[in-house]
Design an enzyme around this catalytic site. Structure first.
Site, PDB file in Angstrom:
ATOM      1  N   GLY A  15       0.820  -1.212   0.000  1.00 37.36           N
ATOM      2  CA  GLY A  15       0.000   0.000   0.000  1.00 37.36           C
ATOM      3  C   GLY A  15       0.849   1.255   0.000  1.00 37.36           C
ATOM      4  O   GLY A  15       1.690   1.453   0.877  1.00 37.36           O
ATOM      5  N   GLY A  17      -0.063   4.444   0.412  1.00 39.91           N
ATOM      6  CA  GLY A  17      -0.779   5.594   0.966  1.00 39.91           C
ATOM      7  C   GLY A  17       0.096   6.296   2.002  1.00 39.91           C
ATOM      8  O   GLY A  17       1.329   6.156   1.992  1.00 39.91           O
ATOM      9  N   PHE A  18      -0.548   7.053   2.894  1.00 37.29           N
ATOM     10  CA  PHE A  18       0.214   7.789   3.909  1.00 37.29           C
ATOM     11  C   PHE A  18       1.097   6.856   4.736  1.00 37.29           C
ATOM     12  O   PHE A  18       2.265   7.132   4.984  1.00 37.29           O
ATOM     13  CB  PHE A  18      -0.751   8.515   4.858  1.00 37.29           C
ATOM     14  CG  PHE A  18      -1.357   9.748   4.277  1.00 37.29           C
ATOM     15  CD1 PHE A  18      -0.630  10.924   4.194  1.00 37.29           C
ATOM     16  CD2 PHE A  18      -2.656   9.754   3.817  1.00 37.29           C
ATOM     17  CE1 PHE A  18      -1.186  12.077   3.664  1.00 37.29           C
ATOM     18  CE2 PHE A  18      -3.233  10.891   3.285  1.00 37.29           C
ATOM     19  CZ  PHE A  18      -2.498  12.057   3.209  1.00 37.29           C
ATOM     20  N   GLU A 171     -17.493  18.532   3.816  1.00 40.74           N
ATOM     21  CA  GLU A 171     -16.713  19.182   2.747  1.00 40.74           C
ATOM     22  C   GLU A 171     -17.424  19.060   1.398  1.00 40.74           C
ATOM     23  O   GLU A 171     -17.527  20.022   0.638  1.00 40.74           O
ATOM     24  CB  GLU A 171     -15.324  18.526   2.635  1.00 40.74           C
ATOM     25  CG  GLU A 171     -14.407  18.907   3.773  1.00 40.74           C
ATOM     26  CD  GLU A 171     -13.144  18.046   3.851  1.00 40.74           C
ATOM     27  OE1 GLU A 171     -12.358  18.282   4.765  1.00 40.74           O
ATOM     28  OE2 GLU A 171     -12.947  17.158   3.006  1.00 40.74           O
ATOM     29  N   ASP A 303      -5.216   3.197   8.146  1.00 39.88           N
ATOM     30  CA  ASP A 303      -6.659   2.962   8.315  1.00 39.88           C
ATOM     31  C   ASP A 303      -7.015   1.495   8.534  1.00 39.88           C
ATOM     32  O   ASP A 303      -7.990   1.181   9.213  1.00 39.88           O
ATOM     33  CB  ASP A 303      -7.412   3.443   7.070  1.00 39.88           C
ATOM     34  CG  ASP A 303      -7.595   4.951   7.047  1.00 39.88           C
ATOM     35  OD1 ASP A 303      -7.161   5.619   8.001  1.00 39.88           O
ATOM     36  OD2 ASP A 303      -8.167   5.453   6.063  1.00 39.88           O
ATOM     37  N   ALA A 316      -5.010  11.081   8.297  1.00 38.15           N
ATOM     38  CA  ALA A 316      -3.653  11.028   7.768  1.00 38.15           C
ATOM     39  C   ALA A 316      -2.597  10.940   8.879  1.00 38.15           C
ATOM     40  O   ALA A 316      -1.652  10.152   8.777  1.00 38.15           O
ATOM     41  CB  ALA A 316      -3.401  12.263   6.899  1.00 38.15           C
ATOM     42  N   GLN A 317      -2.749  11.729   9.950  1.00 37.42           N
ATOM     43  CA  GLN A 317      -1.715  11.739  10.996  1.00 37.42           C
ATOM     44  C   GLN A 317      -1.518  10.384  11.659  1.00 37.42           C
ATOM     45  O   GLN A 317      -0.386   9.906  11.774  1.00 37.42           O
ATOM     46  CB  GLN A 317      -2.017  12.813  12.053  1.00 37.42           C
ATOM     47  CG  GLN A 317      -1.227  14.082  11.891  1.00 37.42           C
ATOM     48  CD  GLN A 317       0.273  13.864  11.732  1.00 37.42           C
ATOM     49  OE1 GLN A 317       0.913  13.137  12.486  1.00 37.42           O
ATOM     50  NE2 GLN A 317       0.866  14.498  10.752  1.00 37.42           N
TER      51      GLN A 317
HETATM   52  C1  LIG Z   1     -12.564  11.661   0.777  1.00 40.47           C
HETATM   53  C2  LIG Z   1     -11.619  11.601   1.939  1.00 40.47           C
HETATM   54  C3  LIG Z   1     -11.217  12.768   2.580  1.00 40.47           C
HETATM   55  C4  LIG Z   1     -10.331  12.720   3.649  1.00 40.47           C
HETATM   56  N1  LIG Z   1      -9.934  13.891   4.249  1.00 40.47           N
HETATM   57  C5  LIG Z   1      -9.037  13.852   5.239  1.00 40.47           C
HETATM   58  C6  LIG Z   1      -8.551  15.045   5.838  1.00 40.47           C
HETATM   59  O1  LIG Z   1      -8.982  16.152   5.480  1.00 40.47           O
HETATM   60  N2  LIG Z   1      -7.622  14.956   6.831  1.00 40.47           N
HETATM   61  C7  LIG Z   1      -7.119  13.734   7.219  1.00 40.47           C
HETATM   62  O2  LIG Z   1      -6.246  13.696   8.100  1.00 40.47           O
HETATM   63  N3  LIG Z   1      -7.554  12.592   6.685  1.00 40.47           N
HETATM   64  C8  LIG Z   1      -8.496  12.613   5.709  1.00 40.47           C
HETATM   65  N4  LIG Z   1      -8.930  11.445   5.147  1.00 40.47           N
HETATM   66  C9  LIG Z   1      -8.425  10.174   5.675  1.00 40.47           C
HETATM   67  C10 LIG Z   1      -7.028   9.842   5.137  1.00 40.47           C
HETATM   68  O3  LIG Z   1      -6.976  10.072   3.749  1.00 40.47           O
HETATM   69  C11 LIG Z   1      -6.742   8.387   5.468  1.00 40.47           C
HETATM   70  O4  LIG Z   1      -6.801   8.237   6.865  1.00 40.47           O
HETATM   71  C12 LIG Z   1      -5.365   7.975   4.966  1.00 40.47           C
HETATM   72  O5  LIG Z   1      -5.326   8.050   3.555  1.00 40.47           O
HETATM   73  C13 LIG Z   1      -5.053   6.544   5.394  1.00 40.47           C
HETATM   74  O6  LIG Z   1      -3.796   6.203   4.911  1.00 40.47           O
HETATM   75  P1  LIG Z   1      -3.436   4.681   4.631  1.00 40.47           P
HETATM   76  O7  LIG Z   1      -1.995   4.677   4.254  1.00 40.47           O
HETATM   77  O8  LIG Z   1      -3.868   3.829   5.742  1.00 40.47           O
HETATM   78  O9  LIG Z   1      -4.340   4.237   3.390  1.00 40.47           O
HETATM   79  P2  LIG Z   1      -4.547   4.880   1.953  1.00 40.47           P
HETATM   80  O10 LIG Z   1      -4.066   6.279   1.891  1.00 40.47           O
HETATM   81  O11 LIG Z   1      -5.963   4.596   1.616  1.00 40.47           O
HETATM   82  O12 LIG Z   1      -3.587   4.007   1.020  1.00 40.47           O
HETATM   83  C14 LIG Z   1      -3.838   2.657   0.759  1.00 40.47           C
HETATM   84  C15 LIG Z   1      -3.074   2.234  -0.494  1.00 40.47           C
HETATM   85  O13 LIG Z   1      -3.228   0.825  -0.652  1.00 40.47           O
HETATM   86  C16 LIG Z   1      -3.500   0.531  -2.002  1.00 40.47           C
HETATM   87  N5  LIG Z   1      -4.293  -0.695  -2.052  1.00 40.47           N
HETATM   88  C17 LIG Z   1      -5.468  -0.947  -1.435  1.00 40.47           C
HETATM   89  N6  LIG Z   1      -5.884  -2.202  -1.695  1.00 40.47           N
HETATM   90  C18 LIG Z   1      -4.950  -2.759  -2.499  1.00 40.47           C
HETATM   91  C19 LIG Z   1      -4.820  -4.035  -3.130  1.00 40.47           C
HETATM   92  N7  LIG Z   1      -5.716  -5.001  -2.960  1.00 40.47           N
HETATM   93  N8  LIG Z   1      -3.732  -4.263  -3.902  1.00 40.47           N
HETATM   94  C20 LIG Z   1      -2.812  -3.299  -4.089  1.00 40.47           C
HETATM   95  N9  LIG Z   1      -2.872  -2.079  -3.528  1.00 40.47           N
HETATM   96  C21 LIG Z   1      -3.928  -1.812  -2.746  1.00 40.47           C
HETATM   97  C22 LIG Z   1      -4.268   1.737  -2.519  1.00 40.47           C
HETATM   98  O14 LIG Z   1      -4.152   1.870  -3.934  1.00 40.47           O
HETATM   99  C23 LIG Z   1      -3.597   2.891  -1.760  1.00 40.47           C
HETATM  100  O15 LIG Z   1      -2.533   3.434  -2.493  1.00 40.47           O
HETATM  101  C24 LIG Z   1      -9.826  11.473   4.079  1.00 40.47           C
HETATM  102  C25 LIG Z   1     -10.226  10.285   3.437  1.00 40.47           C
HETATM  103  C26 LIG Z   1     -11.118  10.351   2.373  1.00 40.47           C
HETATM  104  C27 LIG Z   1     -11.530   9.065   1.692  1.00 40.47           C
END
Ligand SMILES: Cc1cc2nc3c(=O)[nH]c(=O)nc-3n(C[C@H](O)[C@H](O)[C@H](O)COP(=O)(O)OP(=O)(O)OC[C@H]3O[C@@H](n4cnc5c(N)ncnc54)[C@H](O)[C@@H]3O)c2cc1C
Length: 421
Positions: A15, A17-18, A171, A303, A316-317
């Site tokens: 993944g 993401g953040f 938002e 998440d 994100a944090q």
């Molecule tokens: C619309 C929206 C608005 C938001 N606004 C805010 C905000 O204003 N402030 C804030 O702090 N947080 C906000 N958030 C929350 C924040 O974006 C998330 O908490 C954060 O992105 C979580 O990070 P993560 O690394 O856990 O997952 P993610 O950022 O979701 O990254 C997961 C990664 O895993 C990859 N992935 C998933 N499944 C698979 C698979 N089966 N195979 C290969 N790759 C895969 C995805 O492509 C992605 O790149 C928001 C979320 C959303 C949806």
């Protein structure tokens, strides 16, 4: 820890993401470590600004950061593919259509998707907002619905329902209302703005539940000022094409041409098939050190992780701090030291309602709202956005939106959702 302390290890981060990118940065360029980042997309998506893509204020390229740039900086490898499972016994991550990726340590950071809470028709007939494709699909439907109604003689109402009064719902509802109030009269003069209804439905007693009551009330007032109809304490029992049913099976139907589901998060179905311990919403249960319960080589971060005793918000944090922590614990384990519990540092929360309107709540009872909060929100999002080009293009596009949308500008259309997940 000196590089020489690190054994020859294969580390896989699932993944980009953040959480995943922060772990990658922490582990990058250490002698003896072979780090592989796996993602279904070749970019990392900045979810906090997806609502701007969905409302035609930004292009998806403004908020997508190439994964290989981060991989290159970290001296790691990138594997693009859909993760389908984990072979725990053989320590391999399974990727559709490609060879399994072997690991000594794995960080599972694949994020979450929408939780429909078993509401009939919600998955089929509503839009979500988690991916680039979600955002472009929603925007294209919104613009197409306006275009249809701009045809001479088509005087149908357009009802947009946003379900969920958290930050995303607020938002989105606020910005769709601004689009109607400010851009519509010039972009689609044939449409009476009064016929475009924006509604926000929340099951709980208040919007923006994690915020103090004064800031929640401010958010409600600001939405009302923009003409958003807010319904609190209202549950949806069914979603059908063109309508939502509120208040039980014999409940009342409300017209809803576009329904957006922004209420709650859950692990995607494939996570449930991994055989890992799962908690609420199917999220993966970890100990305080982020090691998945019952595992000594698999961490979960962001998440997807439900951390024992620390119910952190899905923001994100927490994802950033967890990604960094999981990476640091791998280095400790590799050096023969025990993993440590995560100590989360709460840096505060913020949400925006629309142009020059936001709420910010920080430590030491610092609470800000209005234009100052909105500028802080904007600055933080532009700083956190990865990539210099992205920051500049997002700043230009948002400035263009706010400066020109009363003259019909600031509405970005044209790209296709494509095949990406
Ligand atoms: C619309 C929206 C608005 C938001 N606004 C805010 C905000 O204003 N402030 C804030 O702090 N947080 C906000 N958030 C929350 C924040 O974006 C998330 O908490 C954060 O992105 C979580 O990070 P993560 O690394 O856990 O997952 P993610 O950022 O979701 O990254 C997961 C990664 O895993 C990859 N992935 C998933 N499944 C698979 C698979 N089966 N195979 C290969 N790759 C895969 C995805 O492509 C992605 O790149 C928001 C979320 C959303 C949806």
């Amino acid at each position: 820890m000196p590089d020489s302390d690190v054994a020859d290890l294969k580390i896989v981060i699932a993944g980009a993401g953040f959480a995943g990118l922060t772990a990658l940065a922490k582990l990058g360029k250490r002698r003896g470590l072979h780090v592989t980042l796996v993602d279904r997309n070749s970019y990392s998506m900045f979810q906090p600004l997806l609502y701007q893509v969905a409302t035609a204020g930004l292009t998806s390229a403004d908020v997508a950061y190439p994964a290989w740039t981060a991989v290159h900086k970290a001296g790691a490898h990138f594997c693009k593919g859909e993760i389908t499972g984990i072979d725990v016994a053989a320590r391999r991550l399974l990727v559709a259509g490609g060879p399994p990726v072997p690991y000594d340590y794995l960080i599972l950071a694949t994020g979450v998707s929408a939780a429909f809470f078993g509401v009939d028709g919600a998955a089929e007939h509503s839009f979500s907002l988690y991916t680039r494709r979600d955002a472009i699909t929603l925007r294209n439907h919104l613009i197409a619905a306006l275009e249809e109604r701009s045809v001479a003689g088509d005087a149908r109402d357009l009802a947009v329902t946003v379900v969920g009064g958290g930050a995303t719902g607020v938002e989105l509802a606020g910005t769709v209302a601004e689009l109607r109030n400010i851009a519509l009269p010039t972009a689609f003069p044939e449409i009476d703005p009064g016929r475009v209804k924006v509604r926000l439905i929340e099951a709980g007693p208040a919007l923006l539940a994690p915020f103090r009551p004064a800031l929640r009330d401010y958010a409600s007032r600001e939405l009302a000022r923009r003409g958003v109809e807010v319904r609190l304490g209202t549950t949806i029992s069914r979603v059908e094409p063109g309508k939502v049913i509120i208040g039980g099976d014999d409940g009342r139907p409300l017209d809803s041409d576009i329904t957006v589901w922004a209420a709650g998060v859950a692990a995607p179905a494939w996570i449930g098939e991994l055989g890992l311990p799962a908690g609420r919403g199917g999220r993966v249960l970890t100990g305080p050190d982020l090691l998945v319960e019952g595992q000594d080589r698999i961490f979960a971060a962001g998440d997807i992780a439900l951390v024992d005793g620390q119910p952190l918000p899905q923001l994100a944090q927490p994802a950033i701090q967890q990604g960094r922590h999981a990476a640091a614990q791998i280095l400790r384990l590799a050096a023969g030291q025990p993993a440590r519990p995560l100590r989360y540092r709460d840096k505060g929360i913020m949400a925006t309602i629309g142009h020059r309107s936001a709420v910010v709540e920080l430590a030491f009872r610092v609470r800000v709202r209005g234009t100052l909060a909105w500028l802080a929100w904007l600055a933080l999002h532009l700083i956190t956005l990865l990539g210099g080009r992205n920051r500049i293009s997002a700043l230009v596009n948002l400035s263009w939106r706010y400066l020109t949308w009363s003259r019909g500008g600031g509405v970005i259309v044209g790209d296709d959702p494509g095949d990406d997940a």
